[in-house]
Write an enzyme that holds these catalytic residues in place. Structure first.
Site, short mmCIF file in Angstrom:
data_model
loop_
_atom_site.label_atom_id
_atom_site.label_comp_id
_atom_site.label_asym_id
_atom_site.label_seq_id
_atom_site.Cartn_x
_atom_site.Cartn_y
_atom_site.Cartn_z
N HIS A 300 0.79 -1.23 -0.09
CA HIS A 300 0.17 -0.08 -0.03
C HIS A 300 0.90 1.28 0.02
O HIS A 300 0.22 2.33 -0.15
CB HIS A 300 -0.80 -0.15 1.28
CG HIS A 300 -1.97 0.70 1.18
ND1 HIS A 300 -2.25 1.88 1.81
CD2 HIS A 300 -3.06 0.88 0.50
CE1 HIS A 300 -3.48 2.67 1.62
NE2 HIS A 300 -4.18 1.85 0.62
N HIS A 529 -8.54 11.53 0.33
CA HIS A 529 -8.12 10.25 0.31
C HIS A 529 -6.62 10.25 1.08
O HIS A 529 -5.88 9.25 1.42
CB HIS A 529 -7.79 9.99 -1.36
CG HIS A 529 -7.13 8.59 -1.45
ND1 HIS A 529 -5.81 8.09 -1.39
CD2 HIS A 529 -7.93 7.52 -1.41
CE1 HIS A 529 -5.80 6.82 -1.75
NE2 HIS A 529 -6.75 6.32 -1.43
#
Length: 655
Positions: A300, A529
């Site tokens: 990630h 985000h």
């Protein structure tokens, strides 16, 4: 009424799908909003809606088109042909062609300002020659205007909400020449992108930036960056680390990538998407998916390492390498340039170097052999990045690596690494017992025990008198359903906030919820985000963490075996700015709203960071409902849609 409005152009039907436009039956276009449907076009085909498109025309020869009906349209501009779906927007200029149903009902947009100019020397010319080709200067001008106008989409609506700029952004000092910093200024391909490696205390704020959001007013993007501001100049080697990678978009958004001779993409994709990446990436580039030893983990981390003739640029950011992340979301990045070491004396690593190299080693990078000026053939692996001098780093790196970490590795990763670093820091006494903020875009399956464990790490540190700061009360900044519904993207923004009801609607979380309020940065309607964690008092920050990590055990790790082992599932990358820099000099980080509220002395520097949300955060009111993406919402959003939409769900989650 049409009679009182200024006519600025028309849509001319193209007969028999040829290039010849019919002036006589053109649909007039007036300055401002024009709603066009089958009744206006004398079209009986019911695929063309009564309200098929809205076209907001400007006197300079450009217009914004919104697809109002359920069926897509095609816009042909020059040699490019682009499909625009329902509720999507696109900028058009003089000469662009619209297919109101793909393959049917062709119309050319004729702007009178351009048309009159091009036809002035030939007053009797037909439309097949009038406007056939703009001059080179006009074409360049219109392309520039198209970009500017895309920046202004939604601007008037947002400005109405903010009220004539009364909450305008207090911007940091701009860098307007390449020689001052080289970190944000666009450059020609034949120029070296990085020039200066020692960051002056007045320029420290420039290392942390918000990313550009399409459609915001100019003031909200004045200090923000796009991907072209990050990847620039003569890059010799590029290492791009991310979760989701759309190689087609990436290369179109940053064409310089095609010229970079060697690249390594570290990713978290799988299956057919990997095969597509292989086909679309530049030659001599390599893909690498790090090992995931524990189930349900992901790669990630979001970072870039760009090697230049004079040094390396290190970037830690929060956006996937996909269009929506770099255009429609509130995002952030940290970026700093570092020079090569004296290659005869490669010793004396600093803490930042150890952080970076340890993490790169954990990724099990493949050797990428390259030929570099002055060095010859070298392998670009973890050890390669020991060749740069990071002694002037303004932050610490805090990474997460999957595995069961014990012994000397217990404090090497995740929240235990953050705890260790904070324990080494001394903060002003004003931060004793001060609150914490957790802000992110995906929530894992949590419990109160783990939340206490994380708070213990986040609350670490000593005050001036060497006593512990003490436990801070945490708040979670998380968008409400109403925030998402009224956002720039409407409910579609909820695709990137992928947390289910079972995680969101736990009773113990109710005391944590706080609103996403970001009007002072113009991002109140740009859903986050970005992921940030901080400890604050008023507008003063003890430390600030920018990260790819969401709030989950998978990302931060969970202690096991009587706190002797830390289990982490995913790879994450973080940078932490604290009130002591790498050289031990005291700094005073503040928010944008904190300017002028502190009196720095000669031994400290005020670092103004563009924290996108307001501090202190506002707790939820009784009527506020936290967004969860697997609930149904029947109240229509700003585009007239309900949720769920019939789209593929966003998959950027580590929960």
């Amino acid at each position: 009424m049409a009679e009182s409005r200024v006519k600025v152009g028309f849509l001319a039907p193209i007969k028999n799908n040829k290039k010849e436009a019919d002036n006589a039956s053109g649909v007039p276009i007036f300055e401002g909003v024009n709603v066009i449907g089958r009744n206006d076009l004398s079209v009986s085909d019911k695929r063309v809606s009564r309200k098929h498109i809205s076209l907001t025309a400007r006197p300079d020869g450009s217009a914004e088109v919104v697809v109002e009906g359920p069926n897509p349209i095609i816009v042909k501009s020059g040699d490019q042909r682009k499909k625009i779906c329902s509720q999507d927007k696109v900028m058009i200029v003089h000469g662009d062609i619209l297919e109101l149903i793909p393959g049917n009902f062709y119309f050319k947009f004729i702007a009178l300002a351009i048309e009159n100019h091009t036809s002035s020397s030939k007053t009797n010319a037909s439309f097949s020659t009038e406007g056939k080709k703009l001059s080179e200067v006009e074409t360049v001008t219109l392309k520039r205007k198209r970009q500017v106008l895309e920046d202004e989409a939604f601007a008037r609506t947002l400005q109405d909400e903010l009220g004539n700029g009364s909450n305008s952004l207090v911007t940091v000092k701009q860098v307007d020449t390449l020689s001052r910093s080289g970190t944000i200024v666009g450059s020609h391909d034949n120029l070296e992108a990085i020039r200066r490696f020692r960051v002056d205390k007045n320029e420290l704020p420039l290392t942390f930036r918000l990313m550009r959001v399409q459609g915001l007013p100019a003031w909200a993007n004045s200090s923000s960056v796009s991907i072209g501001d990050v990847i620039q100049g003569n890059v010799l080697v590029a290492v791009l680390s991310n979760y989701m990678v759309d190689m087609d978009w990436l290369i179109s958004a940053c064409p310089i990538l095609r010229k970079i001779p060697h690249g390594l993409v570290i990713h978290g994709e799988s299956g057919a998407r990997v095969e597509h990446m292989k086909k679309s990436m530049p030659a001599n580039w390599v893909l690498h998916r790090p090992p995931l030893p524990i189930s349900y983990g992901t790669h990630h981390s979001k970072a870039m390492l760009l090697v230049y003739l004079r040094g390396v640029r290190i970037v830690v950011h929060t956006a996937n390498l996909i269009y929506v992340d770099w255009n429609n979301k509130s995002q952030g990045l940290w970026m700093q340039d570092f020079p090569w070491k004296d290659q005869k004396n490669l010793s004396r690593p600093c803490a930042f170097e150890n952080d970076l190299v340890d993490y790169l080693n954990a990724l099990k990078l493949p050797d990428v052999s390259v030929n570099l000026p002055g060095l010859g053939n070298v392998n670009v692996n973890a050890s390669f990045f020991k060749k740069f001098d990071y002694s002037n780093a303004s932050v610490r790196l805090i990474a997460s690596v999957p595995g069961y970490h014990a012994g000397s590795n217990l404090k090497k990763w995740g929240h235990m690494k953050l705890r260790t670093i904070l324990q080494e820091c001394v903060f002003d006494k004003e931060f004793r017992g001060s609150p914490l903020v957790y802000q992110f875009s995906s929530l894992g399956s949590l419990d109160e025990k783990w939340m206490a464990e994380l708070a213990s790490s986040m609350s670490s540190g000593l005050s001036d008198d060497k006593t512990p700061l003490g436990l801070g009360k945490a708040m979670i900044i998380w968008p409400t359903v109403e925030d998402v519904r009224c956002s720039l993207e409407g409910y579609a923004a909820g695709n990137a906030i992928p947390s289910p009801q079972k995680n969101i609607e736990k009773d113990f979380l109710k005391k944590y919820w706080a609103r996403w309020k970001a009007d002072h940065t113009g991002r109140g309607r740009a859903m986050p985000h970005i992921k940030t964690f901080t400890r604050y008092n008023g507008q003063n920050l003890a430390w600030f963490l920018l990260t790819s990590a969401n709030l989950s055990k998978a990302a931060w790790g969970a202690l096991q075996k009587n706190n002797s082992q830390l289990m982490i599932r995913s790879y994450e990358g973080n940078k932490c700015e604290s009130s002591r820099n790498a050289e031990g000099c005291k700094t005073k980080p503040v928010t944008l709203c904190g300017q002028g509220k502190r009196s720095p002395d000669s031994s400290s520097a005020v670092i103004q960071l563009p924290v996108p949300y307001e501090l202190p955060p506002q707790p939820y009111k009784h009527e506020d409902i936290p967004w969860s993406w697997d609930r149904r919402y029947q109240k229509k959003d700003v585009y007239g849609q309900v949720w769920p939409l019939h789209v593929q769900l966003y998959t950027d989650q580590d929960s």
